[in-house]
Design an enzyme around this catalytic site. Structure first.
Site, PDB file in Angstrom:
ATOM      1  N   THR A 133       0.694  -1.346   0.023  1.00 38.46           N
ATOM      2  CA  THR A 133      -0.071   0.115  -0.033  1.00 38.46           C
ATOM      3  C   THR A 133       0.702   1.340  -0.035  1.00 38.46           C
ATOM      4  O   THR A 133       2.002   1.252   0.518  1.00 38.46           O
ATOM      5  CB  THR A 133      -0.986  -0.010   1.229  1.00 38.46           C
ATOM      6  OG1 THR A 133      -1.501   1.270   1.275  1.00 38.46           O
ATOM      7  CG2 THR A 133       0.083  -0.418   2.423  1.00 38.46           C
ATOM      8  N   ASP A 134       0.322   2.492  -0.393  1.00 41.22           N
ATOM      9  CA  ASP A 134       1.037   3.628  -0.366  1.00 41.22           C
ATOM     10  C   ASP A 134       1.174   4.245   0.844  1.00 41.22           C
ATOM     11  O   ASP A 134       1.739   5.098   1.396  1.00 41.22           O
ATOM     12  CB  ASP A 134       0.200   4.785  -1.138  1.00 41.22           C
ATOM     13  CG  ASP A 134      -1.072   5.109  -0.893  1.00 41.22           C
ATOM     14  OD1 ASP A 134      -1.846   4.415  -0.004  1.00 41.22           O
ATOM     15  OD2 ASP A 134      -1.935   5.750  -1.669  1.00 41.22           O
ATOM     16  N   GLU A 135       0.153   3.634   1.958  1.00 38.74           N
ATOM     17  CA  GLU A 135       0.259   3.930   3.305  1.00 38.74           C
ATOM     18  C   GLU A 135       1.387   3.892   4.044  1.00 38.74           C
ATOM     19  O   GLU A 135       1.794   4.343   5.147  1.00 38.74           O
ATOM     20  CB  GLU A 135      -1.202   3.445   4.051  1.00 38.74           C
ATOM     21  CG  GLU A 135      -2.130   3.750   3.163  1.00 38.74           C
ATOM     22  CD  GLU A 135      -3.585   3.285   4.059  1.00 38.74           C
ATOM     23  OE1 GLU A 135      -3.374   3.423   5.318  1.00 38.74           O
ATOM     24  OE2 GLU A 135      -4.669   3.283   3.560  1.00 38.74           O
ATOM     25  N   TYR A 159      -1.896  -0.673  10.923  1.00 44.19           N
ATOM     26  CA  TYR A 159      -1.909  -1.244   9.669  1.00 44.19           C
ATOM     27  C   TYR A 159      -0.987  -1.078   8.794  1.00 44.19           C
ATOM     28  O   TYR A 159      -0.278  -1.862   8.194  1.00 44.19           O
ATOM     29  CB  TYR A 159      -3.275  -0.557   8.955  1.00 44.19           C
ATOM     30  CG  TYR A 159      -3.360  -1.164   7.524  1.00 44.19           C
ATOM     31  CD1 TYR A 159      -3.371  -2.627   6.932  1.00 44.19           C
ATOM     32  CD2 TYR A 159      -3.286  -0.110   6.515  1.00 44.19           C
ATOM     33  CE1 TYR A 159      -3.357  -2.791   5.537  1.00 44.19           C
ATOM     34  CE2 TYR A 159      -3.287  -0.295   5.147  1.00 44.19           C
ATOM     35  CZ  TYR A 159      -3.299  -1.586   4.603  1.00 44.19           C
ATOM     36  OH  TYR A 159      -3.143  -2.028   3.398  1.00 44.19           O
ATOM     37  N   LYS A 163       2.170  -3.567   7.469  1.00 42.42           N
ATOM     38  CA  LYS A 163       2.449  -3.528   5.831  1.00 42.42           C
ATOM     39  C   LYS A 163       3.963  -3.121   5.508  1.00 42.42           C
ATOM     40  O   LYS A 163       4.830  -3.775   4.805  1.00 42.42           O
ATOM     41  CB  LYS A 163       1.245  -2.783   4.847  1.00 42.42           C
ATOM     42  CG  LYS A 163       0.283  -3.330   5.104  1.00 42.42           C
ATOM     43  CD  LYS A 163      -0.005  -4.620   4.347  1.00 42.42           C
ATOM     44  CE  LYS A 163       0.114  -4.643   3.004  1.00 42.42           C
ATOM     45  NZ  LYS A 163      -0.072  -6.003   2.410  1.00 42.42           N
TER      46      LYS A 163
HETATM   47  P1  NAD Z   1      -9.316  -7.589   2.281  1.00 41.50           P
HETATM   48  O1  NAD Z   1      -9.506  -7.286   3.716  1.00 41.50           O
HETATM   49  O2  NAD Z   1     -10.631  -7.187   1.359  1.00 41.50           O
HETATM   50  O3  NAD Z   1      -9.259  -9.181   1.771  1.00 41.50           O
HETATM   51  C1  NAD Z   1      -8.128  -9.520   2.601  1.00 41.50           C
HETATM   52  C2  NAD Z   1      -8.241 -11.282   2.184  1.00 41.50           C
HETATM   53  O4  NAD Z   1      -7.335 -11.829   3.089  1.00 41.50           O
HETATM   54  C3  NAD Z   1      -9.599 -11.652   2.629  1.00 41.50           C
HETATM   55  O5  NAD Z   1     -10.344 -12.600   2.035  1.00 41.50           O
HETATM   56  C4  NAD Z   1      -9.078 -12.445   4.103  1.00 41.50           C
HETATM   57  O6  NAD Z   1      -9.812 -13.850   4.454  1.00 41.50           O
HETATM   58  C5  NAD Z   1      -7.606 -12.898   3.571  1.00 41.50           C
HETATM   59  N1  NAD Z   1      -6.804 -13.065   4.792  1.00 41.50           N
HETATM   60  C6  NAD Z   1      -6.701 -12.302   6.120  1.00 41.50           C
HETATM   61  N2  NAD Z   1      -5.761 -12.849   6.809  1.00 41.50           N
HETATM   62  C7  NAD Z   1      -5.256 -14.196   6.113  1.00 41.50           C
HETATM   63  C8  NAD Z   1      -4.565 -15.242   6.577  1.00 41.50           C
HETATM   64  N3  NAD Z   1      -3.829 -15.103   7.644  1.00 41.50           N
HETATM   65  N4  NAD Z   1      -4.218 -16.206   5.649  1.00 41.50           N
HETATM   66  C9  NAD Z   1      -4.764 -16.307   4.374  1.00 41.50           C
HETATM   67  N5  NAD Z   1      -5.751 -15.331   4.209  1.00 41.50           N
HETATM   68  C10 NAD Z   1      -6.117 -14.538   4.836  1.00 41.50           C
HETATM   69  O7  NAD Z   1      -8.355  -6.614   1.436  1.00 41.50           O
HETATM   70  P2  NAD Z   1      -8.141  -5.880   0.008  1.00 41.50           P
HETATM   71  O8  NAD Z   1      -8.520  -4.513   0.077  1.00 41.50           O
HETATM   72  O9  NAD Z   1      -8.519  -7.007  -0.957  1.00 41.50           O
HETATM   73  O10 NAD Z   1      -6.632  -5.777   0.030  1.00 41.50           O
HETATM   74  C11 NAD Z   1      -5.628  -6.908  -0.445  1.00 41.50           C
HETATM   75  C12 NAD Z   1      -4.207  -6.474  -0.422  1.00 41.50           C
HETATM   76  O11 NAD Z   1      -4.019  -5.275  -1.003  1.00 41.50           O
HETATM   77  C13 NAD Z   1      -3.690  -6.334   1.167  1.00 41.50           C
HETATM   78  O12 NAD Z   1      -2.314  -6.818   1.336  1.00 41.50           O
HETATM   79  C14 NAD Z   1      -3.614  -4.732   1.045  1.00 41.50           C
HETATM   80  O13 NAD Z   1      -2.668  -4.352   2.481  1.00 41.50           O
HETATM   81  C15 NAD Z   1      -3.512  -4.399  -0.106  1.00 41.50           C
HETATM   82  N6  NAD Z   1      -3.772  -3.001  -0.650  1.00 41.50           N
HETATM   83  C16 NAD Z   1      -5.286  -2.548  -0.615  1.00 41.50           C
HETATM   84  C17 NAD Z   1      -5.580  -1.498  -0.966  1.00 41.50           C
HETATM   85  C18 NAD Z   1      -7.031  -1.224  -0.713  1.00 41.50           C
HETATM   86  O14 NAD Z   1      -7.470  -0.113  -1.103  1.00 41.50           O
HETATM   87  N7  NAD Z   1      -7.912  -2.018  -0.610  1.00 41.50           N
HETATM   88  C19 NAD Z   1      -4.764  -0.544  -1.623  1.00 41.50           C
HETATM   89  C20 NAD Z   1      -3.421  -1.087  -1.358  1.00 41.50           C
HETATM   90  C21 NAD Z   1      -3.199  -2.149  -1.156  1.00 41.50           C
HETATM   91  P1  TYD Z   2     -11.008   3.775   4.384  1.00 38.13           P
HETATM   92  O1  TYD Z   2     -11.701   3.371   3.264  1.00 38.13           O
HETATM   93  O2  TYD Z   2     -10.943   3.045   5.580  1.00 38.13           O
HETATM   94  O3  TYD Z   2      -9.277   3.534   3.699  1.00 38.13           O
HETATM   95  P2  TYD Z   2      -7.959   4.250   4.036  1.00 38.13           P
HETATM   96  O4  TYD Z   2      -7.921   4.590   5.613  1.00 38.13           O
HETATM   97  O5  TYD Z   2      -7.195   2.919   3.828  1.00 38.13           O
HETATM   98  O6  TYD Z   2      -7.480   5.253   3.173  1.00 38.13           O
HETATM   99  O7  TYD Z   2     -11.050   5.589   4.376  1.00 38.13           O
HETATM  100  C1  TYD Z   2     -10.702   6.254   3.394  1.00 38.13           C
HETATM  101  C2  TYD Z   2     -10.830   7.552   3.882  1.00 38.13           C
HETATM  102  O8  TYD Z   2     -12.130   7.955   4.148  1.00 38.13           O
HETATM  103  C3  TYD Z   2      -9.905   7.828   5.087  1.00 38.13           C
HETATM  104  O9  TYD Z   2      -9.451   9.460   5.076  1.00 38.13           O
HETATM  105  C4  TYD Z   2     -10.807   7.856   6.238  1.00 38.13           C
HETATM  106  C5  TYD Z   2     -12.094   8.210   5.677  1.00 38.13           C
HETATM  107  N1  TYD Z   2     -13.358   7.723   6.260  1.00 38.13           N
HETATM  108  C6  TYD Z   2     -14.617   8.357   6.677  1.00 38.13           C
HETATM  109  O10 TYD Z   2     -14.364   9.766   6.577  1.00 38.13           O
HETATM  110  N2  TYD Z   2     -15.763   7.906   7.206  1.00 38.13           N
HETATM  111  C7  TYD Z   2     -15.764   6.507   7.043  1.00 38.13           C
HETATM  112  O11 TYD Z   2     -16.790   6.020   7.707  1.00 38.13           O
HETATM  113  C8  TYD Z   2     -14.681   5.813   6.672  1.00 38.13           C
HETATM  114  C9  TYD Z   2     -14.654   4.331   6.762  1.00 38.13           C
HETATM  115  C10 TYD Z   2     -13.654   6.212   6.389  1.00 38.13           C
END
Ligand code: NAD
Ligand code: TYD
Length: 357
Positions: A133-135, A159, A163
Site C-alpha cells: 500500500t501507499d500508506e 495497519y 504492511k
Molecule cells: P481485504 O481485507 O478485502 O481481503 C483480505 C483477504 O485476505 C480476505 O479474503 C481474508 O480472508 C484474507 N486473509 C486475511 N488473513 C489471512 C491469512 N492469515 N491467511 C490467508 N488469508 C487471509 O483486503 P483487500 O482490500 O482486498 O487488500 C488486499 C491486499 O492489497 C492487502 O495486502 C492490502 O494491504 C493491499 N492493498 C489494499 C488497498 C485497498 O485500497 N483496499 C490498496 C493498496 C494495497
Molecule cells: P478507508 O476506506 O478506511 O481507507 P484508508 O483509511 O485505507 O485510506 O478510508 C478512506 C478515507 O475515508 C480515510 O481518510 C478515512 C475516511 N473515512 C471517513 O471519513 N468515514 C468513514 O466512515 C470511513 C470508513 C473512512
C-alpha cells in the site's frame, strides 16, 4: 502452468482471480483464511471452473503452505492476504501483526524452501509478488510531491506499520537469499466486492439504507483512488515484466478529498436511485469524530509504472465510480449477505462511539 495467490476471496484478490481467468487459462490456486473480509460468494461464477482451486488456509501455517506449494508447483506467488482496515487496526492491532508481519514471514519461509529446490530454469522464472500500500510512506502536506518508490517509509497506523514491516521482510529475502521478489505499493482501490466498512461502499450502502454518512473530522483528507480492475492489470504487468527486487508505485492520478468522494456518490445516487422523499442524499452527511492519527494526504507518483512497464490506468474516476455505484445497486443480495451479525457489531461499536464522541 499455475500461479498461487493468497487472500483471493477478499476485495482485490477476488477481482484479480476473475480478471486472471477472463484472460488466461492458467490455473490459479487461491489460499484464503476466510476472515470476515473473505467471501467465496465473490467467486461463485467460478464454482464449476477447474482453473480455480480454492484452499481454506492461513498464510502463517507453514506446513499447509509447504504442502500446497509441493502439490501445485506454482511458477509464482502473489500475496494479497492481509488485515486491511485502518480503523480495525486502531481498535485491535494484534491480528495485523499476526497476519501482515508473522504471516508474511512464514509465507516467505515456505516460498524460499520451495524455490530453493526448483531446477535452474524454473528457479530463474519463479516470482514472489507482494501486494502493498501507499500508506507505508506516511502522510503528505498539501503541495508536497507525490510518493515515489524512493520516498522514505513513515507509517503512522498499526495497519501501515505492519504492511511496512512485511515490505521490509520481502526486500530482505531478496537481498539475503536471492528470492526473486517484486513489491507493489498501490493507492486506495474501489470497485465491485469492496467490503462496506471502507469509505466508498459504506457511503453507498448507508445512503440507500437511509442512514447517516459518517465523514471523519473535516472531510478534507486526501486519497488517490484507483479502480480495482486497473490495480489488477498493473499487478499482472509487474508479474510479467517487473525487475527483480524492485518496487512499483501504482496509482490512479486521481487525488480527491473525502468529502468530494462522498458528494460524488450522493450525486450519482440522486441520479440513479433518487430518494423517495425527493430530498438529496447529501442531507444524510454527518461529520463525526476524526480517526486517531489520521493521515492527511496520500498521493502516488506512478510514472515508473508508465515509463518502465508501459502501464496506465484505463478508468477515470468518473467512469469507475459510476460502474461501482451501479454494481452496488445491481448486487443488493451481496450486500445483504455480508451484513452479518459481526458486521453490525463493528458498526455499532465503531460509529456508536464516534457519534457519542
Ligand atoms: P481485504 O481485507 O478485502 O481481503 C483480505 C483477504 O485476505 C480476505 O479474503 C481474508 O480472508 C484474507 N486473509 C486475511 N488473513 C489471512 C491469512 N492469515 N491467511 C490467508 N488469508 C487471509 O483486503 P483487500 O482490500 O482486498 O487488500 C488486499 C491486499 O492489497 C492487502 O495486502 C492490502 O494491504 C493491499 N492493498 C489494499 C488497498 C485497498 O485500497 N483496499 C490498496 C493498496 C494495497
Ligand atoms: P478507508 O476506506 O478506511 O481507507 P484508508 O483509511 O485505507 O485510506 O478510508 C478512506 C478515507 O475515508 C480515510 O481518510 C478515512 C475516511 N473515512 C471517513 O471519513 N468515514 C468513514 O466512515 C470511513 C470508513 C473512512
Amino acid at each position: 502452468m499455475t500461479i498461487l495467490i493468497t487472500g483471493g476471496a477478499g476485495f482485490i484478490g477476488s477481482n484479480f482471480v476473475l480478471d486472471w481467468l477472463a484472460q488466461s487459462d492458467e490455473t490459479i490456486v487461491n489460499v484464503d483464511k476466510l476472515t470476515y473480509a473473505g467471501n467465496l460468494q465473490n467467486l461463485a461464477s467460478l464454482n464449476a471452473d477447474p482453473r480455480h482451486v480454492f484452499v481454506h488456509g492461513d498464510i502463517g501455517d507453514g506446513a499447509m503452505m509447504d504442502s500446497m506449494l509441493a502439490l501445485h508447483k506454482p511458477r509464482a506467488i502473489v500475496n494479497f492476504a492481509a488485515e486491511s482496515h485502518v480503523d480495525r487496526s486502531i481498535r485491535g492491532p494484534g491480528d495485523f501483526i499476526q497476519t501482515n508481519i508473522v504471516g508474511t514471514f512464514n509465507l516467505l519461509e515456505s516460498a524460499r524452501a520451495y524455490w530453493s529446490h526448483l531446477d535452474a530454469d524454473t528457479k530463474a522464472a519463479f516470482r514472489f509478488l507482494h501486494v502493498s500500500t501507499d500508506e507505508v510512506y506516511g502522510s503528505l502536506a498539501c503541495g508536497d510531491a507525490a510518493f515515489t518508490e524512493t520516498h522514505r517509509y513513515e507509517p503512522n497506523s498499526p495497519y501501515s506499520a505492519s504492511k511496512a514491516a512485511s515490505d521490509h521482510l520481502v526486500r530482505a529475502y531478496h537481498h539475503t537469499y536471492g528470492l526473486p521478489v517484486l513489491t507493489t505499493n498501490c493507492s486506495n482501490n474501489y470497485g465491485p466486492f469492496h467490503f462496506p466498512e471502507k469509505l466508498i461502499p459504506l457511503m453507498i450502502v448507508n445512503a440507500l439504507a437511509g442512514k447517516p454518512l459518517p465523514v471523519y473530522g473535516d472531510g478534507q483528507q486526501i486519497r488517490d483512488w484507483l479502480y480495482v480492475k486497473d490495480h489488477c492489470s498493473a499487478i499482472r504487468r509487474v508479474l510479467e515484466a517487473g525487475r527483480l527486487g524492485e518496487t512499483y508505485n501504482i496509482g490512479g492520478w486521481n487525488e480527491m478529498p473525502n468529502l468530494d468522494i462522498v458528494l460524488t456518490v450522493c450525486t450519482l445516487l440522486d441520479e440513479l436511485r433518487p430518494r423517495k422523499d425527493g430530498k438529496l442524499y447529501s442531507e444524510q452527511i454527518s461529520f463525526v469524530a476524526d480517526r486517531p492519527g489520521h493521515d492527511r494526504r496520500y498521493a502516488i507518483d506512478a510514472r515508473k509504472m508508465e515509463h518502465a512497464l508501459g502501464w496506465k490506468p484505463t478508468e477515470s474516476f468518473d467512469t469507475g465510480i459510476r460502474m461501482t455505484v451501479l454494481w452496488y445497486l445491481d448486487n443488493q443480495d451481496w450486500v445483504t449477505n455480508v451484513q452479518s451479525g459481526a458486521y453490525r457489531e463493528w458498526l455499532s461499536q465503531h460509529y456508536g462511539e464516534k457519534v457519542d464522541a
